[in-house]
Each structure stands twice: as structure tokens, then as C-alpha cells.
Design a protein around this motif. Structure first.
Motif, short mmCIF file in Angstrom:
data_model
loop_
_atom_site.label_atom_id
_atom_site.label_comp_id
_atom_site.label_asym_id
_atom_site.label_seq_id
_atom_site.Cartn_x
_atom_site.Cartn_y
_atom_site.Cartn_z
N HIS A 101 12.43 1.43 -1.12
CA HIS A 101 12.89 2.54 -0.28
C HIS A 101 14.08 3.24 -0.92
O HIS A 101 14.15 4.48 -0.96
CB HIS A 101 13.27 2.02 1.11
CG HIS A 101 13.81 3.08 2.00
ND1 HIS A 101 15.17 3.29 2.16
CD2 HIS A 101 13.21 4.02 2.77
CE1 HIS A 101 15.36 4.30 2.99
NE2 HIS A 101 14.19 4.75 3.37
N ARG A 102 15.05 2.47 -1.42
CA ARG A 102 16.22 3.08 -2.06
C ARG A 102 15.80 3.86 -3.32
O ARG A 102 16.34 4.94 -3.59
CB ARG A 102 17.22 1.99 -2.42
CG ARG A 102 17.83 1.29 -1.21
CD ARG A 102 18.74 2.22 -0.44
NE ARG A 102 19.29 1.60 0.75
CZ ARG A 102 20.40 0.88 0.76
NH1 ARG A 102 21.09 0.69 -0.35
NH2 ARG A 102 20.84 0.36 1.90
N TYR A 103 14.86 3.31 -4.06
CA TYR A 103 14.40 3.99 -5.28
C TYR A 103 13.72 5.32 -4.94
O TYR A 103 14.02 6.35 -5.54
CB TYR A 103 13.44 3.08 -6.03
CG TYR A 103 12.71 3.76 -7.17
CD1 TYR A 103 13.37 4.10 -8.34
CD2 TYR A 103 11.35 4.06 -7.06
CE1 TYR A 103 12.71 4.73 -9.39
CE2 TYR A 103 10.68 4.69 -8.10
CZ TYR A 103 11.35 5.02 -9.25
OH TYR A 103 10.69 5.65 -10.28
N PHE A 104 12.81 5.28 -3.96
CA PHE A 104 12.10 6.50 -3.58
C PHE A 104 13.05 7.52 -2.96
O PHE A 104 12.90 8.72 -3.18
CB PHE A 104 10.97 6.17 -2.61
CG PHE A 104 9.83 5.42 -3.23
CD1 PHE A 104 9.35 5.80 -4.49
CD2 PHE A 104 9.23 4.35 -2.58
CE1 PHE A 104 8.29 5.10 -5.08
CE2 PHE A 104 8.18 3.67 -3.16
CZ PHE A 104 7.71 4.04 -4.41
N ARG A 105 14.02 7.05 -2.19
CA ARG A 105 14.99 7.98 -1.59
C ARG A 105 15.79 8.70 -2.68
O ARG A 105 16.04 9.90 -2.57
CB ARG A 105 15.92 7.20 -0.65
CG ARG A 105 17.07 8.01 -0.07
CD ARG A 105 16.59 9.25 0.64
NE ARG A 105 15.68 8.93 1.73
CZ ARG A 105 14.92 9.83 2.34
NH1 ARG A 105 14.96 11.10 1.95
NH2 ARG A 105 14.12 9.48 3.32
N THR A 115 11.32 0.70 7.77
CA THR A 115 11.10 -0.12 8.97
C THR A 115 10.62 -1.51 8.60
O THR A 115 11.06 -2.51 9.18
CB THR A 115 10.08 0.57 9.88
OG1 THR A 115 10.58 1.85 10.27
CG2 THR A 115 9.82 -0.27 11.13
N ILE A 116 9.70 -1.60 7.64
CA ILE A 116 9.21 -2.91 7.20
C ILE A 116 10.35 -3.72 6.59
O ILE A 116 10.49 -4.93 6.86
CB ILE A 116 8.06 -2.74 6.19
CG1 ILE A 116 6.83 -2.16 6.89
CG2 ILE A 116 7.72 -4.07 5.52
CD1 ILE A 116 5.69 -1.84 5.96
N ALA A 159 0.83 -1.21 0.00
CA ALA A 159 0.00 0.00 0.00
C ALA A 159 0.86 1.26 0.00
O ALA A 159 0.59 2.22 -0.73
CB ALA A 159 -0.93 -0.02 1.21
N LEU A 160 1.92 1.27 0.82
CA LEU A 160 2.79 2.44 0.90
C LEU A 160 3.56 2.66 -0.40
O LEU A 160 3.74 3.80 -0.84
CB LEU A 160 3.76 2.29 2.07
CG LEU A 160 3.14 2.27 3.47
CD1 LEU A 160 4.21 2.03 4.53
CD2 LEU A 160 2.41 3.58 3.76
N ARG A 208 7.40 11.54 3.42
CA ARG A 208 6.32 10.86 4.13
C ARG A 208 6.26 9.38 3.74
O ARG A 208 6.35 9.04 2.55
CB ARG A 208 4.99 11.54 3.81
CG ARG A 208 3.82 11.05 4.65
CD ARG A 208 2.59 11.90 4.41
NE ARG A 208 2.24 11.92 2.99
CZ ARG A 208 1.17 12.57 2.52
NH1 ARG A 208 0.41 13.26 3.33
NH2 ARG A 208 0.91 12.53 1.22
N TYR A 209 6.14 8.53 4.73
CA TYR A 209 6.00 7.07 4.59
C TYR A 209 7.30 6.36 4.23
O TYR A 209 7.33 5.12 4.25
CB TYR A 209 4.93 6.68 3.57
CG TYR A 209 3.56 7.22 3.88
CD1 TYR A 209 3.04 7.17 5.17
CD2 TYR A 209 2.78 7.79 2.88
CE1 TYR A 209 1.78 7.68 5.45
CE2 TYR A 209 1.53 8.30 3.15
CZ TYR A 209 1.03 8.24 4.43
OH TYR A 209 -0.21 8.75 4.70
N LEU A 210 8.36 7.08 3.90
CA LEU A 210 9.61 6.39 3.56
C LEU A 210 10.19 5.68 4.78
O LEU A 210 10.77 4.60 4.65
CB LEU A 210 10.62 7.38 2.98
CG LEU A 210 10.27 7.98 1.62
CD1 LEU A 210 11.46 8.74 1.05
CD2 LEU A 210 9.83 6.89 0.63
#
Length: 207
Positions: free
Chosen positions: A176-180, A116-117, A24-25, A109-111
């Protein structure tokens, strides 16, 4: 799949919740971090053209702020300039930085939740495996011998949790790495656009 979940026992349910949450995130960030929504092409040049024509109206600033995150950052600096066209550079820069921090918060937001997941999923999988191993060896009655086939099957079932944990963690980490990386690129673009507008506003204010 249902039989695997049933065989893995209750420890796999937190992992399923993590997988649903991560999906979802990731989908939410994919939609939100589109370039057209964050930093549309050509917006900075349009704002520079408008600023050259004089102090923009309140309606124009509102439309700019609602256009995108980059628009909200540029609108923040323009509001400070419109209230005082001869404001010092430090005042205008502070206005851009304040708007930039708000935009950065929206981008981030949400990263942390995705990170954490990605970190917790392997540990949850390992926990499930350890619990399964304890149950397997605890069920072996002393003195009756050990059935190697039954023991091997029990160990393989216990390892389902570890495998599922890795299946959740690896895509989450990659996302996460992609969004960062995308967020860092957007922040850089916003910084460059703000600097260009700041220089123009200072030139106009010094006329």
C-alpha cells in the motif's frame, strides 16, 4: 501447512481469504500502474508539438485519450480548447481538473481495500488467538490439574493465527505504501504536464 491450518481452527480461514484478496489486488495494481500505461515518456512533448500545429481533430483526441491516463487528462483540456480556442484560463483549467479527478480515481482504485486488509489482518489474527486461548482454558477440567505440555502446545497452536495475521498484514502494508508513493508521483507528473499544456494553449489563444 495444511496441518497448521487445521490446527489453527476456523478463525484462520478469514485470514486466508484476506491473503488471497491482497495478492490479487497487489498483482492487479502492479499491472495497472505501469508507467507506459499511466504516463508514457515523451507524451507531453508530443502533445505540445501537436497543439502548436493548431486545433487537433476528434480522431487525434480520441487516440490521445485512449493512450494512457495522462493522455486522457491532456485530451480533456484539448477538447475544451478545440471547442473554443479563445476560452478563458478558468474554463481550460476546470477541464484539466475534471479529467484529472477522473484519472486520480482510477489510480486510487483498490488502494483502500489493500489498506483495509493490512489493518484488519492483525486484528483477525488476534481474534483467532483469543478464541483459541478461550477453548484451551475452557477445556481444562477443574480439579484435575493442568498438563503443562498440553497447555503449552495449545497456546502455540493458538498463536498461529496471530503469526499468520502478521504475515498477511506486513506485505499488504508495504504494498500500500509503495503504490501510494507511485500514485502521488503520477499525479504530480500529470499536474506538471497539464500546466505546461495550459500555458501553451493560453499563449496560442491570445495571439
Amino acid at each position: 501447512m495444511l496441518s497448521i491450518i487445521q490446527a489453527a481452527g476456523w478463525p484462520i480461514w478469514p485470514l486466508i481469504l484476506c491473503s488471497v484478496g491482497a495478492l490479487a489486488l497487489v498483482l492487479e495494481r502492479l499491472v495497472y500502474l505501469r508507467k507506459v500505461r499511466v504516463a508514457p515518456e515523451g507524451l507531453t512533448d508530443e502533445v505540445l508539438t501537436v497543439a502548436k500545429q493548431g486545433v487537433p481533430s476528434t480522431e487525434v483526441l480520441k487516440k490521445l485519450a485512449d493512450n494512457s491516463l495522462l493522455g486522457s487528462v491532456l485530451a480533456g483540456g484539448l477538447r475544451a480548447w478545440s471547442s473554443d480556442p479563445r476560452a478563458p484560463e478558468s474554463t481550460l483549467r476546470q477541464a484539466f481538473e475534471t479529467a484529472g479527478r477522473s484519472a486520480a480515481h482510477q489510480l486510487d482504485r483498490y488502494l483502500n481495500a489493500i489498506s483495509t486488509i493490512a489493518s484488519a489482518a492483525p486484528l483477525l489474527g488476534l481474534l483467532g488467538t483469543v478464541i483459541g486461548m478461550i477453548e484451551i482454558f475452557g477445556s481444562q477440567a477443574p480439579g484435575n490439574g493442568t498438563n503443562p505440555v498440553q497447555l503449552a502446545h495449545g497456546i502455540s497452536v493458538a498463536l498461529y493465527n496471530t503469526a499468520f495475521g502478521l504475515m498477511v498484514a506486513i506485505p499488504s502494508l508495504m504494498a500500500h505504501r509503495y503504490f501510494r508513493g507511485r500514485v502521488n508521483d503520477y499525479l504530480h507528473d500529470m499536474e506538471q504536464a497539464s500546466e505546461r499544456l495550459l500555458l501553451q494553449l493560453m499563449r496560442q489563444g491570445n495571439r
